[in-house]
Design an enzyme around this catalytic site. Structure first.
Site, PDB file in Angstrom:
ATOM      1  N   PHE A   9      52.762  43.587  58.173  1.00 44.16           N
ATOM      2  CA  PHE A   9      53.122  44.319  56.952  1.00 44.16           C
ATOM      3  C   PHE A   9      53.297  45.811  57.221  1.00 44.16           C
ATOM      4  O   PHE A   9      53.119  46.626  56.323  1.00 44.16           O
ATOM      5  CB  PHE A   9      52.070  44.093  55.848  1.00 44.16           C
ATOM      6  CG  PHE A   9      51.739  42.638  55.621  1.00 44.16           C
ATOM      7  CD1 PHE A   9      52.710  41.756  55.196  1.00 44.16           C
ATOM      8  CD2 PHE A   9      50.466  42.158  55.866  1.00 44.16           C
ATOM      9  CE1 PHE A   9      52.419  40.422  55.003  1.00 44.16           C
ATOM     10  CE2 PHE A   9      50.165  40.810  55.675  1.00 44.16           C
ATOM     11  CZ  PHE A   9      51.148  39.937  55.246  1.00 44.16           C
ATOM     12  N   GLY A  59      54.744  36.207  61.734  1.00 45.66           N
ATOM     13  CA  GLY A  59      54.413  35.180  60.757  1.00 45.66           C
ATOM     14  C   GLY A  59      55.545  34.932  59.776  1.00 45.66           C
ATOM     15  O   GLY A  59      55.387  34.214  58.793  1.00 45.66           O
ATOM     16  N   THR A  60      56.698  35.530  60.082  1.00 45.19           N
ATOM     17  CA  THR A  60      57.832  35.488  59.165  1.00 45.19           C
ATOM     18  C   THR A  60      58.760  34.312  59.415  1.00 45.19           C
ATOM     19  O   THR A  60      59.543  33.957  58.540  1.00 45.19           O
ATOM     20  CB  THR A  60      58.645  36.782  59.314  1.00 45.19           C
ATOM     21  OG1 THR A  60      58.874  36.978  60.713  1.00 45.19           O
ATOM     22  CG2 THR A  60      57.884  37.966  58.777  1.00 45.19           C
ATOM     23  N   ARG A  99      73.919  35.757  54.060  1.00 44.99           N
ATOM     24  CA  ARG A  99      73.610  34.397  54.498  1.00 44.99           C
ATOM     25  C   ARG A  99      72.107  34.233  54.710  1.00 44.99           C
ATOM     26  O   ARG A  99      71.457  35.096  55.305  1.00 44.99           O
ATOM     27  CB  ARG A  99      74.309  34.083  55.826  1.00 44.99           C
ATOM     28  CG  ARG A  99      74.114  32.621  56.251  1.00 44.99           C
ATOM     29  CD  ARG A  99      74.443  32.373  57.721  1.00 44.99           C
ATOM     30  NE  ARG A  99      75.765  32.837  58.122  1.00 44.99           N
ATOM     31  CZ  ARG A  99      76.899  32.186  57.874  1.00 44.99           C
ATOM     32  NH1 ARG A  99      76.883  31.042  57.230  1.00 44.99           N
ATOM     33  NH2 ARG A  99      78.048  32.690  58.266  1.00 44.99           N
ATOM     34  N   ILE A 100      71.576  33.152  54.210  1.00 42.66           N
ATOM     35  CA  ILE A 100      70.174  32.819  54.422  1.00 42.66           C
ATOM     36  C   ILE A 100      70.100  31.937  55.664  1.00 42.66           C
ATOM     37  O   ILE A 100      70.771  30.906  55.756  1.00 42.66           O
ATOM     38  CB  ILE A 100      69.614  32.085  53.186  1.00 42.66           C
ATOM     39  CG1 ILE A 100      69.702  32.992  51.949  1.00 42.66           C
ATOM     40  CG2 ILE A 100      68.170  31.633  53.442  1.00 42.66           C
ATOM     41  CD1 ILE A 100      68.988  34.325  52.066  1.00 42.66           C
ATOM     42  N   LYS A 118      63.668  27.967  53.851  1.00 46.03           N
ATOM     43  CA  LYS A 118      62.224  27.893  53.654  1.00 46.03           C
ATOM     44  C   LYS A 118      61.534  29.209  54.032  1.00 46.03           C
ATOM     45  O   LYS A 118      60.724  29.736  53.263  1.00 46.03           O
ATOM     46  CB  LYS A 118      61.650  26.758  54.490  1.00 46.03           C
ATOM     47  CG  LYS A 118      60.188  26.493  54.230  1.00 46.03           C
ATOM     48  CD  LYS A 118      59.736  25.239  54.950  1.00 46.03           C
ATOM     49  CE  LYS A 118      58.441  24.722  54.359  1.00 46.03           C
ATOM     50  NZ  LYS A 118      58.109  23.388  54.862  1.00 46.03           N
ATOM     51  N   THR A 119      61.862  29.732  55.215  1.00 44.76           N
ATOM     52  CA  THR A 119      61.187  30.973  55.630  1.00 44.76           C
ATOM     53  C   THR A 119      61.621  32.145  54.741  1.00 44.76           C
ATOM     54  O   THR A 119      60.826  33.028  54.439  1.00 44.76           O
ATOM     55  CB  THR A 119      61.430  31.295  57.116  1.00 44.76           C
ATOM     56  OG1 THR A 119      62.832  31.407  57.349  1.00 44.76           O
ATOM     57  CG2 THR A 119      60.859  30.215  58.013  1.00 44.76           C
ATOM     58  N   LYS A 166      71.901  39.862  55.382  1.00 46.05           N
ATOM     59  CA  LYS A 166      71.220  41.148  55.192  1.00 46.05           C
ATOM     60  C   LYS A 166      69.722  40.893  55.165  1.00 46.05           C
ATOM     61  O   LYS A 166      69.274  39.752  55.082  1.00 46.05           O
ATOM     62  CB  LYS A 166      71.666  41.784  53.864  1.00 46.05           C
ATOM     63  CG  LYS A 166      73.142  42.105  53.796  1.00 46.05           C
ATOM     64  CD  LYS A 166      73.532  42.760  52.461  1.00 46.05           C
ATOM     65  CE  LYS A 166      73.519  41.783  51.317  1.00 46.05           C
ATOM     66  NZ  LYS A 166      74.088  42.343  50.060  1.00 46.05           N
ATOM     67  N   GLU A 206      61.586  42.167  52.933  1.00 42.05           N
ATOM     68  CA  GLU A 206      60.883  43.061  52.014  1.00 42.05           C
ATOM     69  C   GLU A 206      61.536  43.127  50.640  1.00 42.05           C
ATOM     70  O   GLU A 206      61.055  43.854  49.765  1.00 42.05           O
ATOM     71  CB  GLU A 206      60.829  44.472  52.604  1.00 42.05           C
ATOM     72  CG  GLU A 206      60.050  44.531  53.899  1.00 42.05           C
ATOM     73  CD  GLU A 206      60.340  45.788  54.693  1.00 42.05           C
ATOM     74  OE1 GLU A 206      59.387  46.450  55.109  1.00 42.05           O
ATOM     75  OE2 GLU A 206      61.520  46.113  54.901  1.00 42.05           O
TER      76      GLU A 206
END
Lengths: 327, 740
Positions: free
Chosen positions: B252, B479-480, B625-626, B630-631, B698, B702
């Site tokens: 973080f 952890g991302t 684009r994802i 899930k993440t 993008k 955060e």
């Protein structure tokens, strides 16, 4: 952590005998003691492990219950008899700590947890409870969770237990075993001490004196409520809490037991509040009067001033809920 | 065969293998492949390395018990005599806190105490408990002086901040005149407290020297930068340091720079000739690493009667310790989120004797948008406009500051989709008008935006004849889900099942990536994997005698001109290795890039106690684009939960008499617990941004924290009519405004 000797007691008498040595502590769940040892607020030379002692039963006795000191908070909260006859206790237990902590924490240990005053935990700060005579940084500091009743000019530390608040409402007594083998029973006002000039002593237990059981008198019936107000929905100590047992007969409050957490230096109860309500017909005006009596001597210390108006709202709300009377 | 390929993004990308998706992996909600290792204890974290090695010694930091002064002496004699103690090392070169995320070394102690809880020295012993016990015997004699601990009291001493993450002052037109002439105005000041990252894994390091070469097992987010910081601090060459951070238990931002644990571990290990481990206690993490600054934010908005913004100002005062120049860039999004000809965004810095303030999740927006989005809500009410309509009326065509086109911008679609899904039309029209028993019910919304950051990044890919591939980069996964998305990108482009792709991260021997921070990781490191993988495909095409564009990679084969050839047949035992480097280019400079979203929240405020319960929380996000549904969704959940904490519970309390950070443990620093968090809803709007990166994506990491806390507090206002401007909105602040 300071090095310490570790002894496992074979029976309660042996435990009390070992623990009567200087600087000894019993350890059961350890949920508070170990944290304090890591930061050397507690520095026992001997730890007496009592977790194997046969103090894990809940049995019916004297019309009420006898709860072994080593019954975990989880087991006590889940016990069928407790849930049925002493609902306020079950609710108070479940309002405390977290599931993991309740699985480890014991009934006896819960009574003896230390305050959560931030300055008690910070060894660079002044604290009369931790280091008698050093002063009190909480008095004009960040005292949001600290007491407004029962304080002294030496200490304003609140007692953090939820369980003990319900126990106080239920007139519970602790049974103890002293190092000389004798036993005694203490009511909670006999067990706990106000800080006065000796805030370092939380209780009247003697060196080596072991809580072996808690006695609950016969069930009171009535409506039982534990209301806890805190800074997040779980895993936070009470800002204020109310344990209530209210029995209404023929439109009058015949049974009234009220104890309070978060506001006192010990689990708080005020006979004058109960007297004002007992035998009376519930009404909003009376509830407000009860709150006034409770808070007449309350004193805020800045950051915890809000507890006074907060309790002035919460106690009547609990009484409204218990009696169904809102006007 | 080893090859280098470099791609600079000067033009938007056309259709890529991620669009055709022959293997069908990109975007899929795949589980993190390292997850089972972590939950079964087989992923060693920094402190767990060299487990069982009897040669390892343990260090424990001694922290300052005062807030400001000059160190007269450090008496280590009693500690040195304590059982098991090997050394007490008092090195003035040691850091007084963590480092900022740049290439500078952390500020050194240099004989001074600048904040309460500052590291002073380290005790090293045979066991951890021996070191911790002996640490209490160290006598630090400080000539104390009066410190400054209170931002409010020091607001007039604040100076203009040095330019950092953004320009300290961004202005356009004539704000003062426009504000004075505006038909409707709002002038409000908000405060936010210091916050702590509170990652699960406390800061830890294990240091081991072999001759003049140091191996450091760390927990840091930016490997190549962190190696440089450590080299500067220790006075050795970067080439002598190998840093291994394959697994990190949350960051973080709190682990962007090296911390006292690694520097003292390295110094102690060098002096003792033994490996040394140091883990901070939870209390030490709160006191000796870094924090998010407290802020005072004044927001002024001037509009026409019909709600068009003509003047917008966001003036902030933040704090940092003496000599540390980072400022919390609260106004980042205020620069571009809404239209308005006359603008003023400024940041001042007050020097306080408090712990280093540095980057914490979405530095800037996370607390800046608490103020801006709360103010937008207040202004909408003043104008008699729905908060969504007010924002729609101020939707800019281009970046309102410098006129650049947006690469993509889906704020309005996010608000519209969210309003529909949340049944926003059912929002109580007046504050404190809906009640269920003791509970007052309200709804609030806020916009989300997070500036897109992109960095140069390299990755190597080796594809062997058996159809297995290794992706290597010094990128980190905090952890991302970085491991998994890099696997997905490589597997998609090379046409491999995901299990055939091994990803190696967090090792300074591997090609340089920018690390995890600023939501840039996925698209920067991902683009370098894209470039490397395309380089591998080009080699395969060359072997087949066709153009790369004519090859389809699928299921371990290459398909070209209607002929399917297994990789084994093409490679014949050979391994192709390509290092790909991605560089941001003209598209990054010529456009304004940001991710957008909208938050919708329903709360219940207890009319007796002022306790707030979040009942529903929806975030609609558009971030190109994802890469893994899930993440990405999990990142948004995390942002939403951070937002609930910012709005309701999180405050690192300063005792303004001494500078002590009072509530320095997880019992008293209140991050939200499960019971504070309702069922969260996240909707990812389909978007493709071919200008932003080769992946057409993008940053999303955060995005969801930005603005979400304001949606919560706007809902509180709608529920009970209390507009508290002093975060967090604990019940004592709401209580006085409740009905009797």
């Amino acid at each position: 952590m300071k090095s310490f000797a570790y002894e496992r007691a074979s029976d309660p008498k042996a435990a009390a005998a070992i623990a009567s040595r200087a600087h000894a502590r019993f350890i059961a769940g350890g949920t508070n003691l170990l944290d304090l040892m890591k930061i050397q607020v507690e520095t026992p030379e001997t730890l007496v492990d009592i977790t194997r002692l046969p103090l894990k039963e809940i049995v019916e006795a004297g019309g009420g219950l006898k709860i072994g000191a080593l019954v975990t908070n989880s087991d006590l909260a889940a016990d069928e008899r407790v849930r049925r006859d002493y609902e306020v206790l079950s609710r108070a237990l479940l309002a405390g700590a977290s599931g993991q902590l309740r699985n480890k924490a014991t009934t006896g240990g819960n009574f003896l947890q230390r305050t959560r005053c931030n300055y008690f935990y910070e060894t660079n700060a002044r604290c009369n409870k931790r280091e008698p005579g050093s002063g009190c940084d909480a008095m004009n500091g960040f005292n949001r969770i600290l007491a407004i009743l029962g304080t002294s000019d030496k200490c304003i530390a609140s007692h953090p237990s939820d369980m003990a608040v319900a126990m106080r409402a239920l007139d519970a007594e602790v049974e103890t075993l002293k190092s000389d083998g004798s036993t005694r029973r203490l009511t909670l006002p006999e067990l706990y001490r106000l800080p006065g000039d000796t805030p370092e002593r939380d209780t009247n237990l003697e060196a080596g004196e072991l809580i072996t059981a808690v006695r609950l008198p016969k069930p009171l019936g009535g409506t039982q409520i534990y209301r806890k107000v805190r800074d997040r929905a779980s895993y936070a100590f009470a800002l204020v809490s109310v344990a209530a047992v209210i029995g209404v007969e023929n439109g009058r409050m015949e049974t009234v037991r009220l104890a309070f957490g978060g506001i006192g230096t010990m689990p708080w109860r005020d006979a004058r509040v109960e007297e004002a309500l007992t035998g009376e017909a519930p009404s909003a005006a009376l509830f407000a009067k009860a709150a006034d009596i409770l808070l007449a001597e309350a004193k805020g210390h800045g950051e915890n001033d809000f507890k006074i108006p907060l309790m002035r709202r919460v106690l009547p709300a609990v009484l409204r809920e218990a009696t169904g009377v809102s006007a | 065969m080893d090859d280098q390929t470099v791609f600079k993004m000067d033009e938007p990308v056309g259709e890529t293998r991620l669009d055709t998706a022959a293997q069908g992996l990109i975007g899929k909600p795949l589980d993190r492949f390292e997850g089972p290792l972590k939950v079964s204890g087989r992923a060693p974290y920094a402190y767990e390395n060299l487990a069982g090695d009897p040669n390892v010694a343990f260090g424990y930091l001694v922290l300052s018990g005062t807030g400001a002064g000059t160190i007269r002496s450090v008496d280590t004699s009693a500690a040195e005599k304590a059982p098991g103690v090997l050394a007490v090392i008092h090195d003035d070169n040691g850091p007084r806190a963590s480092a900022d995320p740049n290439d500078q070394r952390p500020a050194a102690i240099k004989g001074e105490v600048v904040h309460f809880g500052q590291p002073i020295c380290v005790v090293v012993a045979e066991t951890y408990e021996q070191a911790r016990d002996a640490a209490r015997l160290v006598k630090v004699d400080v000539e104390t002086r009066e410190g400054q601990y209170d931002l409010l009291a020091n607001r007039d001493r604040a100076h203009k901040a040095q330019n950092g993450a953004m320009q300290a002052e961004v202005t356009k037109g004539d704000f003062d005149t426009a504000f004075a002439n505006a038909e409707v105005t709002l002038d409000v000041t908000y405060t936010t407290p210091s916050q702590s990252h509170s990652a699960m894994e406390p800061h830890a390091a294990t240091a081991k020297w072999d001759g003049d070469e140091l191996t450091i097992f760390g927990c840091y987010q930016l490997v190549s930068t962190n190696v440089g910081q450590l080299a500067k601090t220790l006075g050795i060459s970067k080439s002598k340091i190998r840093m291994l951070n394959p697994y990190i238990g949350g960051g973080f931002g709190g682990k962007l720079g090296i911390g006292p644990e690694s520097v003292f571990a390295a110094i102690a290990a060098r002096q003792l000739g033994r490996p040394v481990k140091i883990a901070l206690t939870r209390q030490q993490v709160y006191q000796a690493t870094s924090r998010r600054s407290d802020t005072i934010q004044r927001v002024r908005i001037g509009t026409t009667r019909d709600g068009r913004i003509s003047a917008l100002a966001h003036d902030t005062i933040t704090s940092n310790s003496p000599g540390d120049e980072f400022f919390e860039p609260t106004g980042i999004s205020t620069v571009f989120l809404y239209a308005g000809e006359n603008r003023q965004i400024t940041h001042k810095l007050a020097e306080l004797n408090l712990l280093l303030s540095s980057s914490m999740r979405a530095p800037g927006e996370a607390v800046g948008m608490l103020a801006l989005e709360n103010a937008m809500d207040e202004m909408a009410e003043k104008l008699g406009l729905d908060p969504i309509e007010f924002r729609r009326r101020n939707e800019p065509e281009v970046d309102p500051q410098d006129g650049k086109p947006f690469s993509s911008r889906a704020l309005v679609p996010c608000m519209e989709e969210g309003a529909k899904r949340f049944n926003w039309a059912d929002r109580p029209k007046a504050p404190a008008s809906r009640r269920e028993g003791e509970w007052l019910i309200g709804m609030g919304m806020a916009a989300a935006s997070r500036k897109n950051l992109l960095q140069q990044s390299s990755a190597a890919i080796s594809l062997s004849s058996d159809g297995r591939c290794v992706v290597s980069t010094d990128m980190t996964d905090i952890g991302t889900g970085t491991y998994t998305i890099l696997q997905q990108i490589a597997a998609e482009i090379l046409g491999l099942p995901r299990e055939n792709v091994i990803v190696k991260l967090g090792d300074s021997d591997l090609p340089q990536a920018p690390g995890s921070g600023g939501s840039w990781g996925a698209n920067s490191a991902g683009s370098s994997v894209f470039v490397a993988a395309e380089g591998v495909v080009a080699k395969i095409a060359e072997k087949l005698g066709v153009k790369p564009g004519d090859v389809t990679m699928k299921d371990g084969t290459a398909i070209a001109h209607n002929k399917r050839t297994p990789l084994a047949e093409i490679l014949k035992g050979e391994t192709i290795t390509v290092t790909g480097t991605f560089k941001p280019g003209r598209t990054f400079k010529d456009t304004h890039q940001a991710s957008y979203g909208a938050h919708f929240c329903e709360v219940a405020v207890n009319a007796v106690t002022g306790e707030t319960r979040v009942r529903r929380l929806l975030t609609v996000a558009a971030a190109g684009r994802i890469l893994n549904e899930k993440t990405a969704t999990s990142q948004c959940y995390g942002g939403q939960i951070f937002g609930i904490g910012s709005a309701l519970t999180e405050e690192l309390v300063v005792d303004t008499r001494t500078g002590l950070l009072v509530n320095h443990d997880l019992a008293e620093y209140h991050v939200p617990v499960n019971a504070d968090v309702p069922q969260l809803e996240v909707v990812l709007l389909p978007e493709r941004d071919p200008i932003a990166s080769p992946l057409a994506g993008k940053g999303i990491g955060e995005l969801a924290i930005c603005g979400v806390g304001a949606a919560v507090t706007n809902a509180i206002y709608n529920a009970c009519g209390v507009r508290v401007r002093d975060y967090p909105m604990t019940l004592d602040k709401i209580l006085p405004g409740l009905p009797d």
